[in-house]
Motif scaffolding. Structure first.
Motif, PDB file in Angstrom:
ATOM      1  N   LYS A 262       0.823  -1.210   0.000  1.00 48.73           N
ATOM      2  CA  LYS A 262       0.000   0.000   0.000  1.00 48.73           C
ATOM      3  C   LYS A 262       0.859   1.263   0.000  1.00 48.73           C
ATOM      4  N   GLY A 263       0.565   2.153  -0.939  1.00 52.10           N
ATOM      5  CA  GLY A 263       1.284   3.417  -1.019  1.00 52.10           C
ATOM      6  C   GLY A 263       2.463   3.412  -1.967  1.00 52.10           C
ATOM      7  N   ASP A 264       2.817   2.225  -2.499  1.00 49.93           N
ATOM      8  CA  ASP A 264       3.946   2.124  -3.419  1.00 49.93           C
ATOM      9  C   ASP A 264       3.490   2.362  -4.864  1.00 49.93           C
ATOM     10  N   LEU A 265       4.458   2.728  -5.693  1.00 48.25           N
ATOM     11  CA  LEU A 265       4.199   2.957  -7.110  1.00 48.25           C
ATOM     12  C   LEU A 265       5.147   2.090  -7.937  1.00 48.25           C
ATOM     13  N   ILE A 266       4.614   1.361  -8.907  1.00 48.72           N
ATOM     14  CA  ILE A 266       5.420   0.549  -9.807  1.00 48.72           C
ATOM     15  C   ILE A 266       5.350   1.166 -11.200  1.00 48.72           C
ATOM     16  N   ILE A 267       6.512   1.361 -11.813  1.00 55.21           N
ATOM     17  CA  ILE A 267       6.568   1.965 -13.147  1.00 55.21           C
ATOM     18  C   ILE A 267       7.150   0.964 -14.130  1.00 55.21           C
ATOM     19  N   VAL A 268       6.385   0.678 -15.172  1.00 53.30           N
ATOM     20  CA  VAL A 268       6.809  -0.246 -16.226  1.00 53.30           C
ATOM     21  C   VAL A 268       7.169   0.582 -17.450  1.00 53.30           C
ATOM     22  N   GLU A 269       8.405   0.443 -17.901  1.00 52.95           N
ATOM     23  CA  GLU A 269       8.869   1.213 -19.045  1.00 52.95           C
ATOM     24  C   GLU A 269       8.225   0.726 -20.344  1.00 52.95           C
ATOM     25  N   SER A 270       8.226   1.576 -21.357  1.00 53.69           N
ATOM     26  CA  SER A 270       7.732   1.214 -22.680  1.00 53.69           C
ATOM     27  C   SER A 270       8.469  -0.009 -23.205  1.00 53.69           C
ATOM     28  N   GLY A 271       7.690  -0.999 -23.686  1.00 53.55           N
ATOM     29  CA  GLY A 271       8.279  -2.176 -24.300  1.00 53.55           C
ATOM     30  C   GLY A 271       8.747  -3.255 -23.351  1.00 53.55           C
TER      31      GLY A 271
ATOM     32  N   ASN B 234      14.227   5.090 -17.310  1.00 52.73           N
ATOM     33  CA  ASN B 234      15.457   4.314 -17.083  1.00 52.73           C
ATOM     34  C   ASN B 234      15.773   4.186 -15.593  1.00 52.73           C
ATOM     35  N   LEU B 235      14.762   3.826 -14.816  1.00 48.75           N
ATOM     36  CA  LEU B 235      14.942   3.685 -13.377  1.00 48.75           C
ATOM     37  C   LEU B 235      15.744   2.433 -13.055  1.00 48.75           C
ATOM     38  N   LYS B 236      16.525   2.497 -12.003  1.00 54.13           N
ATOM     39  CA  LYS B 236      17.292   1.338 -11.559  1.00 54.13           C
ATOM     40  C   LYS B 236      16.374   0.246 -11.033  1.00 54.13           C
ATOM     41  N   THR B 237      15.203   0.627 -10.541  1.00 60.71           N
ATOM     42  CA  THR B 237      14.205  -0.321 -10.076  1.00 60.71           C
ATOM     43  C   THR B 237      12.829   0.178 -10.462  1.00 60.71           C
ATOM     44  N   ALA B 238      11.931  -0.761 -10.769  1.00 61.55           N
ATOM     45  CA  ALA B 238      10.567  -0.386 -11.149  1.00 61.55           C
ATOM     46  C   ALA B 238       9.731   0.018  -9.946  1.00 61.55           C
ATOM     47  N   LEU B 239      10.186  -0.344  -8.747  1.00 67.19           N
ATOM     48  CA  LEU B 239       9.408  -0.103  -7.530  1.00 67.19           C
ATOM     49  C   LEU B 239       9.841   1.176  -6.831  1.00 67.19           C
ATOM     50  N   LEU B 240       8.914   2.119  -6.713  1.00 65.63           N
ATOM     51  CA  LEU B 240       9.117   3.321  -5.910  1.00 65.63           C
ATOM     52  C   LEU B 240       8.260   3.166  -4.661  1.00 65.63           C
ATOM     53  N   THR B 241       8.905   2.860  -3.551  1.00 61.55           N
ATOM     54  CA  THR B 241       8.163   2.623  -2.315  1.00 61.55           C
ATOM     55  C   THR B 241       7.565   3.915  -1.785  1.00 61.55           C
ATOM     56  N   LYS B 242       6.682   3.749  -0.830  1.00 58.93           N
ATOM     57  CA  LYS B 242       6.072   4.918  -0.191  1.00 58.93           C
ATOM     58  C   LYS B 242       7.144   5.811   0.413  1.00 58.93           C
ATOM     59  N   ASN B 243       8.156   5.202   1.031  1.00 60.49           N
ATOM     60  CA  ASN B 243       9.250   5.980   1.629  1.00 60.49           C
ATOM     61  C   ASN B 243      10.090   6.684   0.569  1.00 60.49           C
ATOM     62  N   THR B 244      10.303   5.996  -0.572  1.00 62.42           N
ATOM     63  CA  THR B 244      11.078   6.613  -1.654  1.00 62.42           C
ATOM     64  C   THR B 244      10.340   7.813  -2.222  1.00 62.42           C
ATOM     65  N   LEU B 245       9.027   7.680  -2.398  1.00 67.20           N
ATOM     66  CA  LEU B 245       8.224   8.796  -2.884  1.00 67.20           C
ATOM     67  C   LEU B 245       8.288   9.982  -1.921  1.00 67.20           C
ATOM     68  N   LYS B 246       8.249   9.670  -0.626  1.00 61.64           N
ATOM     69  CA  LYS B 246       8.322  10.725   0.380  1.00 61.64           C
ATOM     70  C   LYS B 246       9.687  11.391   0.372  1.00 61.64           C
TER      71      LYS B 246
END
Length: 307
Positions: free
Chosen positions: A57-66, A98-110
């Protein structure tokens, strides 16, 4: 990994797609759009080409094009908010994250001071889609561009510009061919033509096409042609025979057979159907396995946009 190429219909000229689902899982697929998955409740495990991530809960996952991606089916209890958009919205400024990881946690966003901007983006999308006031699409696009820019700036420490995650050359080359099919569907395009376009032998091209789209080459091309035929019929400007030839069929018998294969009805019957758009929306899906819109555990939710 076998995965199908997912196509998408947008409701306006601004190519941003937004949905909220409960307990959704998805099979291996890829698309040219960039995908953001915000986890409102529960958890989500996603496997991508380069990594597997588990968000809560609160995390964001980003999937790049392709990038090929899928979730662990049947193991997630969640509420997920999807924002999927055409990379052209940000490509004039930068190409992908071009993120090193697809997962941006709630803490990372903060930490990156992105929480309130993500909240603003989700609220804007939900509000504008609900009321559809003048320029609502453009307002959503502007808010999305703002968030992407802030992500690129504030989370620079998470970006790896030296080594993009996806094999861009491979995806761009194949996408170029799919675009070619969209533009030249009325021409006599064979499997060998496709192989020559990508400088591959016919056997390997056939296998690659099936792996990338989940469909055979012939069936995929027919799906494009029937989609176009349905659009022409809606306009009521041509006869069925004229439409058949304009869509790449040399005789009406072949056209009728393929048309019925995809729609379940004859062209003359389709002319009398009340909700014709439903047929158009489902044609490309019938060329490959069903995806998010057809999942049995799907529940679309209406939310107020708060994070």
């Amino acid at each position: 990994m076998k995965a199908f190429y997912e196509t998408r219909q947008y409701e306006s000229h601004v190519k941003i797609w937004h949905r909220v689902y409960r307990n959704l899982a998805f099979v291996p697929h890829w698309h040219t759009e960039i995908e953001m998955i915000y986890i409102r409740e529960g958890a989500l495990e996603v496997t991508l080409e380069s990594e597997s991530v588990r968000g809560t809960k609160g995390d964001l996952i980003i999937v790049e094009s392709g990038e090929i991606h899928y979730s662990n089916i049947g193991k997630n209890t969640n509420v997920l908010e999807f924002i999927i958009f055409d990379p052209a919205i940000i490509n004039s400024i930068f190409k992908g994250f071009n993120l090193k990881t697809a997962l941006l946690t709630k803490n990372t966003l903060k930490k990156s001071q992105l929480t309130k901007h993500l909240q603003a983006l989700l609220y804007t999308i939900n509000y504008e889609v609900k009321y559809k006031n003048k320029f609502y699409d453009e307002i959503i696009e502007a808010e999305l561009r703002k968030f992407c820019l802030l992500l690129k700036r504030n989370a620079a420490y998470l970006i790896n510009d030296d080594q993009p995650k996806c094999q861009r050359d491979r995806i761009d080359e194949f996408q170029s061919f799919l675009d070619y099919l969209e533009r030249n569907y009325s021409e006599d395009i064979s499997l060998s033509d496709g192989a020559n376009y990508l400088n591959l032998n016919t056997s390997y091209f056939s296998t690659l096409f099936k792996d990338y789209t989940g469909s055979t080459f012939v069936r995929y091309l027919n799906a494009i042609r029937i989609e176009k035929a349905l659009e022409y019929i809606q306009k009521k400007e041509q006869s069925i025979i004229e439409i058949a030839y304009d869509c790449g069929y040399n005789n009406i018998r072949s056209f009728n057979r393929v048309f019925k294969e995809f729609t379940g009805i004859a062209p003359s019957q389709f002319m009398k159907v009340a909700n014709q758009d439903e047929y158009i929306y489902k044609i490309r899906k019938s060329a490959h396995i069903e995806h998010t819109e057809e999942f049995e555990n799907k529940t679309i939710l209406n939310l107020n946009g708060s994070v």
